[in-house]
Design a protein around this motif. Sequence first.
Motif, PDB file in Angstrom:
ATOM      1  N   ALA A 184      35.877  37.816  40.778  1.00  0.00           N
ATOM      2  CA  ALA A 184      35.088  37.397  39.524  1.00  0.00           C
ATOM      3  C   ALA A 184      35.810  37.598  38.234  1.00  0.00           C
ATOM      4  CB  ALA A 184      33.710  38.310  39.607  1.00  0.00           C
ATOM      5  N   ALA A 185      36.550  38.554  38.123  1.00  0.00           N
ATOM      6  CA  ALA A 185      37.098  39.110  36.896  1.00  0.00           C
ATOM      7  C   ALA A 185      38.589  38.267  36.697  1.00  0.00           C
ATOM      8  CB  ALA A 185      37.782  40.636  36.768  1.00  0.00           C
ATOM      9  N   GLY A 186      38.859  37.397  37.674  1.00  0.00           N
ATOM     10  CA  GLY A 186      40.019  36.513  37.203  1.00  0.00           C
ATOM     11  C   GLY A 186      41.016  36.588  38.188  1.00  0.00           C
ATOM     12  N   ALA A 187      41.130  37.562  39.087  1.00  0.00           N
ATOM     13  CA  ALA A 187      42.245  37.619  40.019  1.00  0.00           C
ATOM     14  C   ALA A 187      42.435  36.252  40.864  1.00  0.00           C
ATOM     15  CB  ALA A 187      42.336  38.932  40.754  1.00  0.00           C
ATOM     16  N   ALA A 188      43.698  36.030  41.097  1.00  0.00           N
ATOM     17  CA  ALA A 188      43.995  34.935  41.885  1.00  0.00           C
ATOM     18  C   ALA A 188      43.909  35.314  43.489  1.00  0.00           C
ATOM     19  CB  ALA A 188      45.587  34.427  41.698  1.00  0.00           C
ATOM     20  N   GLY A 189      43.853  36.492  43.544  1.00  0.00           N
ATOM     21  CA  GLY A 189      43.881  37.189  44.941  1.00  0.00           C
ATOM     22  C   GLY A 189      43.868  38.810  44.928  1.00  0.00           C
ATOM     23  N   ALA A 190      43.855  39.381  46.170  1.00  0.00           N
ATOM     24  CA  ALA A 190      43.671  40.617  46.139  1.00  0.00           C
ATOM     25  C   ALA A 190      44.938  41.288  46.961  1.00  0.00           C
ATOM     26  CB  ALA A 190      42.519  41.308  46.959  1.00  0.00           C
ATOM     27  N   TRP A 191      45.649  42.279  46.753  1.00  0.00           N
ATOM     28  CA  TRP A 191      46.929  42.741  47.227  1.00  0.00           C
ATOM     29  C   TRP A 191      46.315  44.198  48.018  1.00  0.00           C
ATOM     30  CZ3 TRP A 191      52.371  41.499  46.930  1.00  0.00           C
ATOM     31  CH2 TRP A 191      53.366  42.628  46.820  1.00  0.00           C
ATOM     32  N   LEU A 192      46.002  44.300  49.261  1.00  0.00           N
ATOM     33  CA  LEU A 192      45.597  45.307  49.929  1.00  0.00           C
ATOM     34  C   LEU A 192      46.442  46.140  50.620  1.00  0.00           C
ATOM     35  CD1 LEU A 192      42.440  43.369  51.769  1.00  0.00           C
ATOM     36  CD2 LEU A 192      42.545  44.539  49.114  1.00  0.00           C
ATOM     37  N   GLY A 193      46.233  47.574  50.144  1.00  0.00           N
ATOM     38  CA  GLY A 193      47.183  48.375  50.816  1.00  0.00           C
ATOM     39  C   GLY A 193      46.339  49.204  52.016  1.00  0.00           C
ATOM     40  N   THR A 194      45.869  50.384  51.275  1.00  0.00           N
ATOM     41  CA  THR A 194      44.912  51.529  52.184  1.00  0.00           C
ATOM     42  C   THR A 194      44.136  50.720  52.942  1.00  0.00           C
ATOM     43  OG1 THR A 194      45.294  52.853  50.135  1.00  0.00           O
ATOM     44  CG2 THR A 194      43.499  53.555  51.640  1.00  0.00           C
ATOM     45  N   ARG A 195      43.328  49.870  52.627  1.00  0.00           N
ATOM     46  CA  ARG A 195      42.340  49.121  53.415  1.00  0.00           C
ATOM     47  C   ARG A 195      42.784  48.674  54.630  1.00  0.00           C
ATOM     48  NH1 ARG A 195      38.990  48.979  56.463  1.00  0.00           N
ATOM     49  NH2 ARG A 195      36.685  48.017  56.279  1.00  0.00           N
ATOM     50  N   LEU A 196      44.156  48.002  54.698  1.00  0.00           N
ATOM     51  CA  LEU A 196      44.653  47.666  55.941  1.00  0.00           C
ATOM     52  C   LEU A 196      45.655  48.625  56.636  1.00  0.00           C
ATOM     53  CD1 LEU A 196      45.208  44.120  54.651  1.00  0.00           C
ATOM     54  CD2 LEU A 196      43.797  44.709  56.384  1.00  0.00           C
ATOM     55  N   SER A 197      45.783  49.769  56.052  1.00  0.00           N
ATOM     56  CA  SER A 197      46.764  50.605  56.585  1.00  0.00           C
ATOM     57  C   SER A 197      46.017  51.268  57.912  1.00  0.00           C
ATOM     58  CB  SER A 197      47.086  51.918  55.620  1.00  0.00           C
ATOM     59  OG  SER A 197      46.169  52.580  55.330  1.00  0.00           O
TER      60      SER A 197
END
Length: 318
Positions: A184-197
């Motif tokens: 919603a803030a305008g990011a083109a996507g999310a780069w997930l670390g901890t959540r997928l670790s």
Amino acid sequence: MLSTPWSRETGLRVPIVNAPMGGVAGGRLAAAVTAAGGLGMIGMGSTGTVSRLTGELESLGDISGPFGIGLVDWVRAREPGLLDAALAARPALIAIGFTEDFSWVDRVHRHGVATATQVYDAEHAWRAAAGVDVIVARGAEGGGHGAPTLATLPLLDAVLDAVDVPVLAAGGISSGRTLAAVLAAGAAGAWLGTRLSISTEALTPDRTREALLRAHGTDTLTTRVFDIGQNLPWPPRYPSRVLRNDFTRRWAGRENDVADATAARDALAAAMAADDPAVAPVDAGQGVGMLTESRPAGRIIDELCSVAERALRSWAAG
Ligand SMILES: Cc1cc2nc3c(=O)[nH]c(=O)nc-3n(C[C@H](O)[C@H](O)[C@H](O)COP(=O)(O)O)c2cc1C
């Protein structure tokens, strides 16, 4: 389906990229994230070598779509052939982080591969965007190494104002709600670390995984003790966010003393070899409190995206 202009242009079904976590994001996790519609990344961290990369590329198996490879800049400089091996694998994206030197970008582009890097302030983003295709705005909440300059949302705001290229948000995104917030803030996507670790495909060893599942969001700190304790040449401006443990309780705040504490350094090496999270480093962002069970990456991504989609739909409906 949750998507953004960037995810659609890149041929992804969902605007999710897994962070190229060294020792955690191997070929199996990358393949699972790509199968879930995101961009799966293999990470080569501070111990990255050509043979490790070759092994993880084999674990990709019959990957169903695009994948990427992430390198640490000082490791790339130390390991001759590492970037060549990455390019030879024909990834869709190469991310090189922990640098303000972007001389590698032209070389990657000559192979027809897109580039990404993590940034920590608007000035850094602006310099990177002169050549880099995708900017990752990595906030101080994030796990692992990074400059703890600004929190994710103020950083994202500043970077979006500074550059015209797609900006992925990173740091503390561990739920569908936080995913919705950065989109919603305008990011083109999310780069997930901890959540997928803690996904079942991650290389995270068992006791480390249990420590992550037990941890609360307030159980992390940013420190250089583990880098100094292992004699790793991480630039001081990139400390790492890790779980608090016996080692950080003893040494945080007097990091430089660890360099001369031979017994402590030996104990650290032994704990790392034994997967003992009471002493060994466990990289984790402040979203660690949201982790409740180890599940396949595809299920984690499906759930994050459906919660985010619902949140954004109800927001748009007013
Ligand atoms: C276990 C772990 C290992 C990481 N290793 C690397 C790495 O090797 N290279 C890299 O560029 N970033 C690495 N990072 C940082 C991520 O790229 C990213 O900045 C961070 O995970 C985002 O925050 P989050 O963990 O809150 O999602 C790592 C992060 C974690 C949690």
